[in-house]
Design a protein around this motif. Sequence first.
Motif, mmCIF file in Angstrom:
data_model
loop_
_atom_site.group_PDB
_atom_site.id
_atom_site.type_symbol
_atom_site.label_atom_id
_atom_site.label_comp_id
_atom_site.label_asym_id
_atom_site.label_seq_id
_atom_site.Cartn_x
_atom_site.Cartn_y
_atom_site.Cartn_z
ATOM 1 N N GLN A 169 -41.349 -45.813 -6.770
ATOM 2 C CA GLN A 169 -41.677 -45.122 -8.027
ATOM 3 C C GLN A 169 -41.847 -43.634 -7.751
ATOM 4 N N PRO A 170 -41.186 -42.782 -8.505
ATOM 5 C CA PRO A 170 -41.344 -41.337 -8.278
ATOM 6 C C PRO A 170 -42.730 -40.856 -8.706
ATOM 7 N N ALA A 171 -43.245 -39.846 -7.980
ATOM 8 C CA ALA A 171 -44.542 -39.270 -8.339
ATOM 9 C C ALA A 171 -44.389 -38.335 -9.539
ATOM 10 N N GLN A 172 -43.197 -37.801 -9.729
ATOM 11 C CA GLN A 172 -42.949 -36.927 -10.879
ATOM 12 C C GLN A 172 -41.545 -37.199 -11.418
ATOM 13 N N ALA A 173 -41.304 -36.731 -12.625
ATOM 14 C CA ALA A 173 -40.017 -37.014 -13.255
ATOM 15 C C ALA A 173 -38.864 -36.444 -12.436
ATOM 16 N N LEU A 174 -37.790 -37.179 -12.372
ATOM 17 C CA LEU A 174 -36.601 -36.741 -11.628
ATOM 18 C C LEU A 174 -35.625 -36.034 -12.567
ATOM 19 N N ASP A 175 -35.034 -34.941 -12.060
ATOM 20 C CA ASP A 175 -33.937 -34.297 -12.793
ATOM 21 C C ASP A 175 -32.599 -34.896 -12.391
ATOM 22 N N MET A 176 -32.580 -35.504 -11.206
ATOM 23 C CA MET A 176 -31.281 -35.954 -10.692
ATOM 24 C C MET A 176 -31.447 -37.030 -9.625
ATOM 25 N N VAL A 177 -30.533 -37.968 -9.614
ATOM 26 C CA VAL A 177 -30.351 -38.890 -8.485
ATOM 27 C C VAL A 177 -29.019 -38.529 -7.840
ATOM 28 N N TYR A 178 -29.047 -38.394 -6.535
ATOM 29 C CA TYR A 178 -27.835 -38.062 -5.774
ATOM 30 C C TYR A 178 -27.236 -39.355 -5.223
ATOM 31 N N GLU A 179 -25.954 -39.514 -5.456
ATOM 32 C CA GLU A 179 -25.274 -40.729 -4.985
ATOM 33 C C GLU A 179 -24.270 -40.389 -3.885
ATOM 34 N N PRO A 215 -33.464 -39.033 -20.569
ATOM 35 C CA PRO A 215 -32.313 -38.430 -21.242
ATOM 36 C C PRO A 215 -32.098 -36.975 -20.801
ATOM 37 N N GLY A 216 -30.864 -36.649 -20.466
ATOM 38 C CA GLY A 216 -30.514 -35.300 -20.002
ATOM 39 C C GLY A 216 -30.479 -35.175 -18.495
ATOM 40 N N ALA A 217 -31.169 -36.061 -17.786
ATOM 41 C CA ALA A 217 -31.171 -35.998 -16.320
ATOM 42 C C ALA A 217 -29.819 -36.512 -15.778
ATOM 43 N N LEU A 218 -29.561 -36.189 -14.515
ATOM 44 C CA LEU A 218 -28.207 -36.360 -13.966
ATOM 45 C C LEU A 218 -28.138 -37.366 -12.819
ATOM 46 N N LEU A 219 -27.048 -38.110 -12.812
ATOM 47 C CA LEU A 219 -26.644 -38.918 -11.660
ATOM 48 C C LEU A 219 -25.403 -38.217 -11.117
ATOM 49 N N ALA A 220 -25.515 -37.645 -9.921
ATOM 50 C CA ALA A 220 -24.414 -36.816 -9.421
ATOM 51 C C ALA A 220 -24.109 -37.171 -7.976
ATOM 52 N N GLY A 221 -22.832 -37.232 -7.663
ATOM 53 C CA GLY A 221 -22.466 -37.494 -6.277
ATOM 54 C C GLY A 221 -21.078 -38.086 -6.156
ATOM 55 N N PHE A 222 -20.930 -38.918 -5.150
ATOM 56 C CA PHE A 222 -19.619 -39.408 -4.736
ATOM 57 C C PHE A 222 -19.495 -40.893 -5.059
ATOM 58 N N CYS A 258 -20.076 -39.251 -18.711
ATOM 59 C CA CYS A 258 -19.466 -38.597 -17.549
ATOM 60 C C CYS A 258 -19.134 -37.153 -17.931
ATOM 61 N N ILE A 259 -19.740 -36.190 -17.221
ATOM 62 C CA ILE A 259 -19.520 -34.785 -17.590
ATOM 63 C C ILE A 259 -18.751 -34.022 -16.507
ATOM 64 N N GLU A 260 -18.516 -34.653 -15.369
ATOM 65 C CA GLU A 260 -17.683 -34.047 -14.318
ATOM 66 C C GLU A 260 -17.010 -35.161 -13.556
ATOM 67 N N MET A 311 -18.538 -36.987 -9.074
ATOM 68 C CA MET A 311 -18.775 -37.234 -10.499
ATOM 69 C C MET A 311 -20.210 -36.869 -10.867
ATOM 70 N N VAL A 312 -20.351 -36.397 -12.090
ATOM 71 C CA VAL A 312 -21.691 -36.155 -12.635
ATOM 72 C C VAL A 312 -21.785 -36.926 -13.949
ATOM 73 N N TRP A 313 -22.832 -37.748 -14.033
ATOM 74 C CA TRP A 313 -23.099 -38.552 -15.224
ATOM 75 C C TRP A 313 -24.445 -38.108 -15.791
#
Length: 202
Positions: free
Chosen positions: A106-116, A141-148, A177-179, A197-199
């Motif tokens: 569980q994250p201690a604070q809100a995440l802006d992104m998960v890196y894959e 909502p608005g946060a990113l899943l970005a990586g390979f 999917c935005i990238e 890719m960035v989702w």
Amino acid sequence: MAADPHGFSSRDPLSPQFWDERFARGFTPWDQGGVPAALRRFVAAQARPLTVLIPGCGSGYELAWLMEQGWDATAIDFAPGAVAQAKQGAGKWSERVLEADFFAWQPAQALDMVYERAFLCAMPPAMWPRVAARWAELLAPGALLAGFFFFDSTPKGPPFGIDRTRLDALLGGQFDCIEDAAVDGSIPIFVGKERWMVWRRR
Ligand SMILES: C[S@@+](CC[C@H](N)C(=O)[O-])C[C@H]1O[C@@H](n2cnc3c(N)ncnc32)[C@H](O)[C@@H]1O
């Protein structure tokens, strides 16, 4: 990463022992050996530093680099051998590497992104809906899943490749999917088969 000619005793990639054994023997063909260029470009293009989780970090080169860029990064892995290696590489940021299961942490604070990178493809396809659901839980909502993302059609793994239709079905309900870009500098097991890719969480 594929079936083992090396006589490993663990065959189950869902167990930490599977990965631990491979780190212990230095059999890590998925390891980029550094920070991928596409991530460097992505970070340089962001307007502000982000809070990011690196799940299944392995050697975790990205962690120290992201911290150096002023980002707030946490790396987790459930294999003690991976954690030890990542901590060693992280230097003064070693406390940012945690031994934890992605599905329970569980994250201690809100995440802006998960890196894959090489995490989804480390899991058998039957696990993919759970991975996608956890990504969606961790990201507002608005946060990113970005990586390979690794695209391939061989049934044996890891790495377990996906196809675009299945990835769209997996993520399309909760992410846009935005990238989607070709990758330069891939290591041999991923060359020609991975995309950056960035989702964005809807
Ligand atoms: C193929 S390796 C990729 C490592 C790293 N992301 C990289 O790009 O080099 C997959 C990693 O995911 C970790 N892993 C697999 N399942 C996990 C889980 N449920 N929670 C945390 N880590 C996990 C393994 O221990 C392993 O280090």
